[in-house]
Design a protein around this motif. Structure first.
Motif: not given
Length: 174
Positions: A35-51
């Motif tokens: 049931a996970d919701v996963l955003l697709d990166t690379g076309s509309v948005l990218d995501i940067v993850e940090v502590p």
């Protein structure tokens, strides 16, 4: 119906509603396991993850600039920031293994996805900013500044020498 079945039904409805909301606002999804919701990166948005500690500093920096951007928190004590796609991390950030750029079709868990150790949840929901994806340069500059500040404040390496002015002044940076 048991409380567990009721919980699962409500949670499933929340996931479906969130997925519809993301897609309705142009944030693409990729199929995920279960049931996970996963955003697709690379076309509309990218995501940067940090502590999380870096994320709090990023938010403070952006707030001081009068900017509000979507921010999600994960149960792994990380925060992530969506941003416009197709920007690489500068070399300075790529040296930090705890700063991760998700791009090129990598799916990123989106709220309200549940993990065994907690929930992915919004710290600042995208609806508050009209699902506007912030410019990557703004996010990357704020992350870079936060990582630099952490290096100065935390001496990043145990036993590392503090700057001479801190030693002379007897100041312990915390």
């Amino acid at each position: 119906m048991s409380w567990w079945d009721s919980y699962r039904a409500v949670y499933g409805a929340e996931l479906r509603a969130a997925a519809r909301e993301y897609v309705d606002h142009g944030w693409p999804l990729v199929p995920g396991p279960g049931a996970d919701v996963l955003l697709d990166t690379g076309s509309v948005l990218d995501i940067v993850e940090v502590p999380a500690e870096v994320g709090r500093t990023v938010c403070a920096t952006l707030r001081d600039q009068g900017q509000v951007v979507p921010v999600a928190a994960t149960p792994r004590d990380t925060w992530w920031f969506p941003m416009t796609p197709n920007h690489a991390l500068p070399a300075e950030l790529s040296l930090h293994t705890d700063v991760v750029l998700h791009t090129d079709g990598i799916g990123v868990l989106a709220p309200p996805t549940e993990r065994p150790d907690g929930w992915v949840h919004w710290r600042v929901a995208p609806g508050l900013v009209g699902y506007r994806v912030p410019d990557a340069d703004v996010i990357i500059e704020a992350v870079t500044a936060a990582v630099r500040r952490r290096a100065v404040n935390d001496d990043e390496q145990p036993g590392a020498q503090r700057p001479a002015e801190a030693v002379v002044a007897g100041v312990r940076r915390a």
